[in-house]
Structures are given as structure tokens and as C-alpha cells.
Scaffold this motif. Structure first.
Motif, PDB file in Angstrom:
ATOM      1  N   ASN A   1       0.797  -1.230   0.000  1.00 43.85           N
ATOM      2  CA  ASN A   1       0.000   0.000   0.000  1.00 43.85           C
ATOM      3  C   ASN A   1       0.834   1.288   0.000  1.00 43.85           C
ATOM      4  O   ASN A   1       0.482   2.238  -0.709  1.00 43.85           O
ATOM      5  N   PRO A   2       1.939   1.391   0.759  1.00 46.40           N
ATOM      6  CA  PRO A   2       2.703   2.653   0.749  1.00 46.40           C
ATOM      7  C   PRO A   2       3.231   3.050  -0.631  1.00 46.40           C
ATOM      8  O   PRO A   2       3.469   4.239  -0.871  1.00 46.40           O
ATOM      9  N   LEU A   3       3.402   2.075  -1.531  1.00 44.52           N
ATOM     10  CA  LEU A   3       3.940   2.376  -2.860  1.00 44.52           C
ATOM     11  C   LEU A   3       2.847   2.513  -3.913  1.00 44.52           C
ATOM     12  O   LEU A   3       3.162   2.850  -5.061  1.00 44.52           O
ATOM     13  N   MET A   4       1.590   2.278  -3.555  1.00 39.18           N
ATOM     14  CA  MET A   4       0.502   2.329  -4.527  1.00 39.18           C
ATOM     15  C   MET A   4      -0.563   3.349  -4.164  1.00 39.18           C
ATOM     16  O   MET A   4      -0.924   4.196  -4.979  1.00 39.18           O
ATOM     17  N   LYS A   5      -1.110   3.230  -2.963  1.00 38.15           N
ATOM     18  CA  LYS A   5      -2.129   4.154  -2.451  1.00 38.15           C
ATOM     19  C   LYS A   5      -3.335   4.261  -3.381  1.00 38.15           C
ATOM     20  O   LYS A   5      -3.804   5.352  -3.698  1.00 38.15           O
ATOM     21  N   VAL A   6      -3.858   3.122  -3.820  1.00 35.64           N
ATOM     22  CA  VAL A   6      -5.067   3.138  -4.644  1.00 35.64           C
ATOM     23  C   VAL A   6      -6.308   2.754  -3.842  1.00 35.64           C
ATOM     24  O   VAL A   6      -7.416   2.782  -4.365  1.00 35.64           O
ATOM     25  N   VAL A   7      -6.112   2.381  -2.570  1.00 33.29           N
ATOM     26  CA  VAL A   7      -7.248   2.063  -1.701  1.00 33.29           C
ATOM     27  C   VAL A   7      -7.140   2.905  -0.445  1.00 33.29           C
ATOM     28  O   VAL A   7      -6.063   3.399  -0.092  1.00 33.29           O
ATOM     29  N   HIS A   8      -8.274   3.058   0.254  1.00 32.14           N
ATOM     30  CA  HIS A   8      -8.322   3.796   1.517  1.00 32.14           C
ATOM     31  C   HIS A   8      -8.379   2.773   2.638  1.00 32.14           C
ATOM     32  O   HIS A   8      -9.404   2.094   2.831  1.00 32.14           O
TER      33      HIS A   8
END
Length: 759
Positions: A201-208
Motif C-alpha cells: 500500500n505505501p507504494l501504490m495508495k489506490v485504496v483507503h
């Protein structure tokens, strides 16, 4: 006494309206409540509700405009201004006989029609779609109204026992899913979810994460009743979480090897996406699943296939209106921010995928006043679905720092490409190397970028935080990549004429790049992010190092350089030894040439070289096996040609027999040599054909066609086995430099590789 069913009524009595049943049967209704027919048949009597009275049409738009225009003219006259003398009123001067209404229509017709095409979002029961043309804007309300009556054709429809004709599973390379894929146990799901939060997630951030955490808990508690779109997202998360683990970690967590787990959950993700009808979706959740899936397959899919699939995802996003900022579409601050993150992640992924398959990158990053804004520099905790105002951006590093850093680089690169002079000569993949010929301007641009990154991000980064340390390493890599592009050896005509200082400068840059790649993959602090590094390796720098080691085997820094190359290969052994992508096969050939030159140079000085590294041994074995397969194929082809020649000689007339007699064993040997090196049989100014077997079957002049057993027209179709078996493309005379245009072709190869010669 009336039956109970007939005594009920939906609406109050209204004598002017017939009931629905009588209207459908086309019989007279006594218009009572209930009516006599419904009482006799013992059925429910429902009176059709009256349609609301139509609103009276107000004054036409033309009339309103005319009234306003007249009012404005009166106001101007009150202030002593004659409207007929105002600049731009040539319409009245040139056509005094036209009445005011006709003049108004001439002036306002286009702006009024243009308002019809204003983009808008249509919110349906399971999706949000963008309407951006005249036809659909006129029927948008009808679609919304009819959906409740006709039912929504959502991705959750259909039974598990049926394969949908519209699942488009072939797009992802899978079979039509009949049943739902199997989830891992609940405890494993929670662990994979936590791995996703920490590693991915830290490298993508496409979800909350906060809102998705609640949904995950609900899904785990009721695993049999999950919406198909959310199911696809869960399997995409399982798959990419496993990618970030080592083989030992997979065995400890799930009791199976990483290879088996990846194969299983890749197939499950494809099946789940197909069940969710991803090709026709307008669901953010399904798009999130597809984006995560694309990133998870980028290292294993052929570059052209990955780029094409990314284009599908971008089309889906555009259909949902993501090319327009959510604020302009009236969306909530929360949804606007999520859509911005998704859109920018897609565009960044698309640019890299384009580069790796030989296409121009950063070409469509041009922003206008409707484009999605850059995502906000905020933590997930600062966002929540019910928020009414956009979050206040932080000036310090947040969870978004890596994505903000990449977005900044994309903006810089697209701005530089936009400033490039238009070149007459067609360029290949790495056209950005030609930007800004003036070295002084290039240095200024580099310093501007570094200063900007330092001011916005780097000076706030804490090396003790893994994500911020990743940004620091990334910034150093970017600076070295840009310097390498600035002094790229492709502009060297002859290596002997290049100043020693410039050669040393480029050499130092590429060695620093190799060091930084190795540190990003080997640092214990960054191990959780190591999975992300191989996709962004600058292969031109690796090629330059190997070519320099081939040309100067006893370079003063040769020992250090080979140590870095060894670490790179050992860390990425599976990828670098892959024969599925011609790029890695070609680089492997160059690596063997460089290592062979070093062995020969040390032997001349009577120095012993330690045993070759394991990857060198494996590279040589691959090429030996490929040569053996190729020789066997050539022998089979020679035998087949000989048999065909004998058959033709017995059935054809004398003239044809004379022609066939020219197929001597010597000519057959020449033919075999031509198959091995097709470039040698063509004039120097004629480029060798690169048609695949399908195109050759269609376009070849010969009836039989010299198509080899693998289905390829020639060896230059970039088939990996041909590259493994031969290395004449890499022969570089002493004193000459690397042919970078040829390497651009290898790095930008877009032909899918198929197994050949029975492999």
C-alpha cells in the motif's frame, strides 16, 4: 361478502381511473375500489396512479436571452453609452434589417448548444458513469428511471453454475470461471491483508485503508456472500501480498512454495475479475482490483500485453469520468481524492509500460483545467467518506510521499519532452535522450529538479522511516538516471574520440546507479519494498557497464563493476535468466561476451580466475541447449527439403526437373546457413524482415515459404531461442561504440515469444 384479497387496495378510490388488471385485459372497469371484476376473480385491485400534470413550459431560452439583452442595453443607455457603437457589434451595422430575435439567434445559438455537451455523472444502483455527448445526455434520466423497473444488470448477477458470455476472461488469459475461487482461511486472509498494508500500500495508495479495513472484516465474517467486485479486490490483494514475500516466508505462512501460491492466486484473481465483468464495469472497487492486478503481473507478462491491458484499465477509468477532476463533477471530497489517486497511478504505470514495449512515454501527461489534480499530501486517517470539505494538505512527509515523489517526476519529464524540438528523424523508445542538446541547459534543468525535490520532500525525510528512506534512495537514482541520459553514450560516434573525462563521468554514474539498485534490494530496512525495484531498473546503464567491461576487460574498476553485476544477477536471478523476454536474453549474451573477454585477458597475463559465478554457468547452459535444439531443427528442415525435392522431381516435367536439380547438397548447406544468419544474405542497405510466422504465411511470395518449425519467418523475429543460439547481433568492432538504435529495438521488442524447436 367480499374475499379478503379483493378488499385490499393500494390507492384511495378515484373514479376517473381504471385499475391495472382491467387495463391490461382491455375490459371495462367500473372504476370502483375494488372494482367488480377484481372482486369476482378474487384478485388484488390496484388502481393505476395518475401521472403528475405536466409543467407549463416557461418562456423559451431565446426569449429570455432577448429580454436580458434588452435590459442590458437599457442600462447602458442610462449611463450614456450607445450599444450600437460598442466594439464588436458589427452584426447590427452590417445587417440593419434583421430583427432583434434573428440577431440573437445568430449570436447565441452555438453557446446554447454547447451546454448540452457538458460532462455529467449518472449515478446508477451499482455504478457511476460519465455522460459526455449529446445523445446520452438526452437519455441519461431515462436510463436512471428505467433501472429500478427493469433491474440492474450488475456484476453480481448470474449463478456460479453458469459461465457468462460477457466475462471477457480471454482478455486476462484465463478460462471462463464456472465457480467462485476459493479463499484462504480467515487467519491467513488477515495476515495477507496486513502484509499488503505494510509492503504494498505505501507504494501504490489506490485504496483507503481505514474504510477498506471495515469492509474486510465484514467479508471475513461472511465469506460466502461477498459482492463479486469486492471478491476480485480481495484476490488481487492476496496475490500481490505473496509477491512481496520470500519463498521461506511463504512456506512459514501458508505451508507451500511461493511458485505454487503465485500460480494459484494469479488464476484466482483472473477468475474473480472475470466474474465481476471487469470489461463492462463502472465500479471503483473493480477498477482498484484491476490496477493492483496489473502491477502484480508487470514482471511476468510480455511488455506489449501489459501495456494493452493498461490501456483497457484507462478506458474503464475514462468511462467512469476519471479524466475529469471529481470536484468539477460535483463528487464528494472523499471520492474525488480516491479517483485522483487511481487515475495518477494508472497514468504512471502506463508510461513505464509504454517505455518497456518501445513506445514513447509521458506523451499524454498534458494537464488542462479539467484534468484530475495531483493527489493531496494527506494520510488516510485524514480522509473519511462523509467529509464535506477537502482535507488540508500537509507540508511534511505523509503516507503519500512516495506517490507524490513519482508524480513530481512525471510532471518534470512531461514538461521536458514538451520542450523538445521536433525531430525529423523517427526515434525509438528512448527519445528523451535527444532533449535539449545544450549541455549547459541540461545541467540547469537537472539542478532545478534536484532543488525542487529537496525543497518539497527530501529535506523533511527521516532515514529511520523505511518509506522516507525509499524516497531518498529513489531521488538519488533519479538524479543519476537524468545525468546518464544527459551524457548518454549513444551520442558517441567513436569511443576513441570521446574525451577520457566524459567516459569516466558516465562510468562513475552507472556504477553509482548499480550500487543504489543493489542497496534498495538488499537493505534490511527496505526489504519490504524490494519487490518494487526490478521493474524500474535502468537497463541502458547495465548495458553500458557490460559493454565497457567487454571493450576494456582489465579496466581499473573492473573488479568493483563485476561485483555489482554479480549482486544484481543474484538478487534478480529468475528475472535475469528468463528466456520469455528477448531483452533479458540479449543482455545475457552481452554479459557472457564481457565475462569471456575478462577470462581471455586474465589468461594472457597468466592470472587465474576463480570459478565462474552460478549465473554465468546457467547462461552458458541455456545457450548450449538452444544451439543443440537449433541444429536439430536445421537437420530436420534439410531432410524435409530433400524429401520434398525428390517427390517433385518424379512428378514434374523436364523443365521443372531441371530446376529442381539445382537443389544440391551444397545449396542446401547455404540455405541452412542463411537460416542461421538471414542478415548475411541481404544487401547492406536492406533491413531484415521481422515478420512473424502468421504475417509471413500471408505476405511471403514463395508458395511453400521458408517458415521454420517454430512458426517464425526468420530468426530476426526476436525469438528467444534464436537469440540464445546466436550472438552475431552483438559483434562490435574494436574502437567502435554500441549500436544503441539496435538496443532500442531489443528493449522495445513487442513481439510475443513462443517456445520453439520443441522446447
Amino acid at each position: 361478502m367480499n374475499p379478503p384479497a379483493a378488499s385490499l387496495s393500494i390507492l384511495p378510490t378515484k373514479g376517473n381511473f381504471a385499475c391495472i388488471r382491467c387495463s391490461e385485459r382491455k375490459v371495462g372497469c367500473d372504476r370502483r375500489n375494488p372494482c367488480g371484476a377484481c372482486v369476482r376473480h378474487n384478485v388484488l385491485c390496484v388502481i393505476r396512479p395518475p401521472k403528475p400534470p405536466r409543467r407549463k413550459r416557461g418562456p423559451s431560452k431565446e426569449k429570455l436571452v432577448l429580454e436580458r439583452l434588452t435590459r442590458y442595453e437599457e442600462l447602458l443607455q442610462e449611463r450614456g453609452i450607445d450599444p450600437n457603437q460598442v466594439t464588436g457589434s458589427s452584426e447590427s451595422e452590417n445587417h440593419p434589417g434583421v430583427n432583434n430575435l434573428a440577431e440573437c439567434e445568430t449570436v447565441w445559438r452555438l453557446p446554447m448548444q454547447a451546454t448540452i455537451f457538458k460532462p455529467r455523472l449518472v449515478h446508477r444502483q451499482s455504478r457511476t458513469e460519465l455522460v459526455d455527448n449529446n445523445l446520452w445526455s438526452r437519455v441519461a434520466e431515462e436510463i436512471h428511471d428505467d433501472e429500478a423497473t427493469l433491474g440492474d444488470d450488475s456484476e453480481n448477477g448470474g449463478s456460479d453454475g453458469e459461465a457468462s458470455d460477457a466475462d471477457f476472461s480471454f482478455v486476462l488469459g484465463g478460462k471462463s470461471p464456472i465457480t467462485a475461487p476459493s479463499h484462504p482461511p480467515a487467519e491467513i486472509i488477515r495476515q495477507l491483508w496486513q502484509i499488503f498494508i505494510e509492503n504494498i500500500n505505501p507504494l501504490m495508495k489506490v485504496v483507503h485503508i481505514p474504510s477498506l479495513q471495515i469492509a474486510m472484516d465484514k467479508a471475513i465474517g461472511n465469506i460466502e456472500n461477498i459482492p463479486r467486485g469486492f471478491e476480485a479486490l480481495m484476490f488481487a490483494i492476496y496475490h500481490i501480498a505473496i509477491i512481496s514475500l520470500t519463498d521461506d516466508e511463504c512456506k512459514d505462512l501458508m505451508g507451500e512454495t511461493k511458485t505454487i501460491l503465485l500460480r494459484r492466486y494469479l488464476a484466482s484473481t483472473k477468475a474473480a475479475l472475470s466474474r465481476a465483468k471487469f470489461m463492462s464495469t463502472a465500479s471503483i472497487v473493480v477498477l482498484q482490483a484491476l490496477v493492483i492486478h496489473l502491477i502484480s503481473i508487470r514482471d511476468i507478462y510480455e511488455p506489449r500485453a501489459l501495456w494493452n491491458l493498461t490501456g483497457v484499465a484507462i478506458r474503464i477509468a475514462e468511462g467512469m469520468g476519471m479524466r475529469i477532476d471529481g470536484k468539477l463533477l460535483g463528487l464528494s471530497p472523499f471520492e474525488t481524492e480516491i479517483r485522483r489517486r487511481l487515475w495518477w497511478q494508472l497514468k504512471l504505470h502506463d508510461s513505464r509500460a509504454a517505455e518497456l514495449c518501445g513506445q514513447a512515454k509521458f506523451q499524454d501527461f498534458g494537464l488542462n483545467n479539467t484534468s484530475p489534480k495531483i493527489p493531496a499530501n494527506v494520510n488516510d486517517a485524514d480522509l473519511y467518506p462523509s467529509m464535506l470539505q477537502p482535507p488540508e494538505e500537509s507540508t511534511r512527509p505523509t503516507e503519500m510521499i512516495w506517490c507524490m515523489f513519482r508524480t513530481e517526476l512525471a510532471g518534470f519529464a512531461s514538461a521536458q519532452i514538451a520542450r523538445m524540438p521536433k525531430l525529423d528523424k523517427a526515434m525509438f523508445a528512448n527519445h528523451e535522450y535527444a532533449a535539449l542538446d545544450d549541455m549547459k541547459i541540461k545541467e540547469v534543468v537537472i539542478h532545478e529538479l534536484i532543488d525542487n525535490l529537496e525543497t518539497k520532500y527530501l529535506r523533511f525525510c527521516d532515514p529511520s522511516q523505511p518509506l522516507q528512506l525509499m524516497v531518498l534512495f529513489g531521488a538519488r537514482c533519479v538524479a543519476n538516471i537524468i545525468r546518464f541520459m544527459t551524457y548518454h553514450p549513444r551520442k558517441w560516434a567513436n569511443q576513441d574520440e570521446v574525451p577520457e573525462s566524459e567516459q569516466q563521468l558516465v562510468w562513475d554514474i552507472v556504477l553509482r546507479l548499480l550500487e543504489q539498485y543493489n542497496q534498495m534490494q538488499s537493505s534490511p530496512q527496505l526489504r519490504r519494498f524490494a519487490w518494487n525495484v526490478p521493474y524500474f531498473i535502468q537497463w541502458h546503464a547495465i548495458i553500458h557497464v557490460l559493454d565497457s567491461l567487454r571493450a576494456k576487460p582489465l579496466h581499473i574498476d573492473a573488479g568493483k563493476a563485476w561485483g555489482l553485476v554479480n549482486t544484481l544477477y543474484e538478487t534478480n536471478l529468475e528475472m535475469c535468466l528468463s528466456t520469455k523476454k528477448p531483452m533479458f536474453v540479449a543482455i545475457g549474451n552481452l554479459c557472457l561476451k564481457a565475462f569471456g573477454a575478462r577470462e581471455a585477458a586474465l589468461a594472457k597475463e597468466n592470472k587465474n580466475l576463480s570459478n565462474p559465478p552460478q549465473y554465468i554457468v546457467r547462461l552458458r547452459e541455456q545457450r548450449g541447449e538452444a544451439k543443440a535444439r537449433r541444429e536439430a531443427a536445421i537437420a530436420r528442415n534439410k531432410q524435409r527439403v530433400s524429401v520434398d525435392s525428390e517427390k517433385r522431381s518424379t512428378s514434374m516435367d523436364a523443365d521443372n526437373t531441371l530446376l529442381d536439380s539445382n537443389q544440391t547438397p551444397g545449396n542446401l548447406q547455404v540455405e541452412a546457413q542463411t537460416q542461421q544468419n538471414p542478415a548475411a544474405s541481404q544487401p547492406a542497405n536492406v533491413q531484415s524482415s521481422t515478420r512473424t510466422g502468421d504475417d509471413a504465411f500471408w505476405l511471403n511470395d514463395a508458395v511453400s515459404g521458408n517458415v521454420c518449425a517454430c512458426g517464425s519467418a526468420e530468426a530476426m523475429n526476436l525469438d528467444s531461442n534464436d537469440i540464445l543460439a546466436q550472438d552475431y547481433w552483438f559483434d562490435t568492432p574494436s574502437g567502435e561504440v554500441m549500436d544503441w538504435e539496435k538496443w532500442d529495438t531489443w528493449l522495445g521488442n513487442n513481439d510475443p515469444v513462443r517456445p520453439t524447436f520443441g522446447s
